[in-house]
Enzyme design. Structure first.
Site, PDB file in Angstrom:
ATOM      1  N   CYS A  68      53.894  84.531  -2.226  1.00 54.22           N
ATOM      2  CA  CYS A  68      54.285  84.278  -0.831  1.00 54.22           C
ATOM      3  C   CYS A  68      53.588  83.084  -0.199  1.00 54.22           C
ATOM      4  CB  CYS A  68      54.031  85.522   0.014  1.00 54.22           C
ATOM      5  SG  CYS A  68      52.269  85.846   0.289  1.00 54.22           S
ATOM      6  N   CYS A 122      47.385  90.895  -2.118  1.00 53.35           N
ATOM      7  CA  CYS A 122      47.752  90.002  -1.029  1.00 53.35           C
ATOM      8  C   CYS A 122      48.196  90.846   0.163  1.00 53.35           C
ATOM      9  CB  CYS A 122      48.889  89.080  -1.477  1.00 53.35           C
ATOM     10  SG  CYS A 122      49.506  88.010  -0.158  1.00 53.35           S
ATOM     11  N   CYS A 145      37.349  88.881  -8.951  1.00 52.44           N
ATOM     12  CA  CYS A 145      37.801  88.495 -10.285  1.00 52.44           C
ATOM     13  C   CYS A 145      39.333  88.425 -10.218  1.00 52.44           C
ATOM     14  CB  CYS A 145      37.316  89.568 -11.258  1.00 52.44           C
ATOM     15  SG  CYS A 145      37.518  89.166 -12.973  1.00 52.44           S
TER      16      CYS A 145
END
Length: 158
Positions: A68, A122, A145
């Protein structure tokens, strides 16, 4: 349930990481992403260690979500952890221990059975990015990570 079919995407809206993208269907994500990007971001996969294109990237810039385009991590917080994946000490927008203005969310991950980890996704599109561990550098001691295939790097314009 049927979508409108309009899929031109929309420009990123900097400064509003809480605005959610409309959800795409599985087939729409498969069209938009490479098979490896789809596996990692939508199916919670992991790229092989030491294989990611951003592992050794030392350029200045911002790492965005490949799904996105939300800004996630600054190159200023990237470091070499020796683990085989790009590592960051904090998410872009972090203020002290406050992550409310970042583009990420943390979720409890029980996928390894009795070994609980903290997944990083996200905030805007819920793409799986990687995991965060409590063994990073100070001051917060965190190691984000993150899979390279979940990221899109945009160099700083100097």
């Amino acid at each position: 349930m049927s979508g409108s079919g309009a899929s031109g995407g929309h420009p990123g809206t900097p400064g509003s990481p809480t605005k959610k993208e409309p959800s795409l269907t599985k087939s729409e994500w498969q069209e938009k992403l490479t098979p490896e990007q789809f596996y990692v971001t939508r199916e919670k996969g992991t790229e092989p260690p030491f294989s990611g294109i951003y592992l050794n990237n030392e350029e200045s810039g911002m790492y965005h979500c490949v799904c996105c385009d939300s800004p996630l991590f600054s190159s200023e917080k990237k470091y070499c952890s020796g683990t085989g994946w790009p590592s960051f000490s904090e998410a872009h927008g972090t203020s002290g221990s406050d992550e409310s203005n970042t583009g990420i969310l943390r979720r409890v991950d029980h996928s390894l059975g009795s070994r609980v980890r903290t997944e990083v996704v996200c905030k805007q599109c819920e793409a799986h990015l990687g995991h965060v561990f409590p063994d990073g550098p100070g001051p917060n001691g965190q190691r984000f990570c993150i899979n390279s295939v979940a990221l899109k790097f945009k160099p700083s314009s100097n």
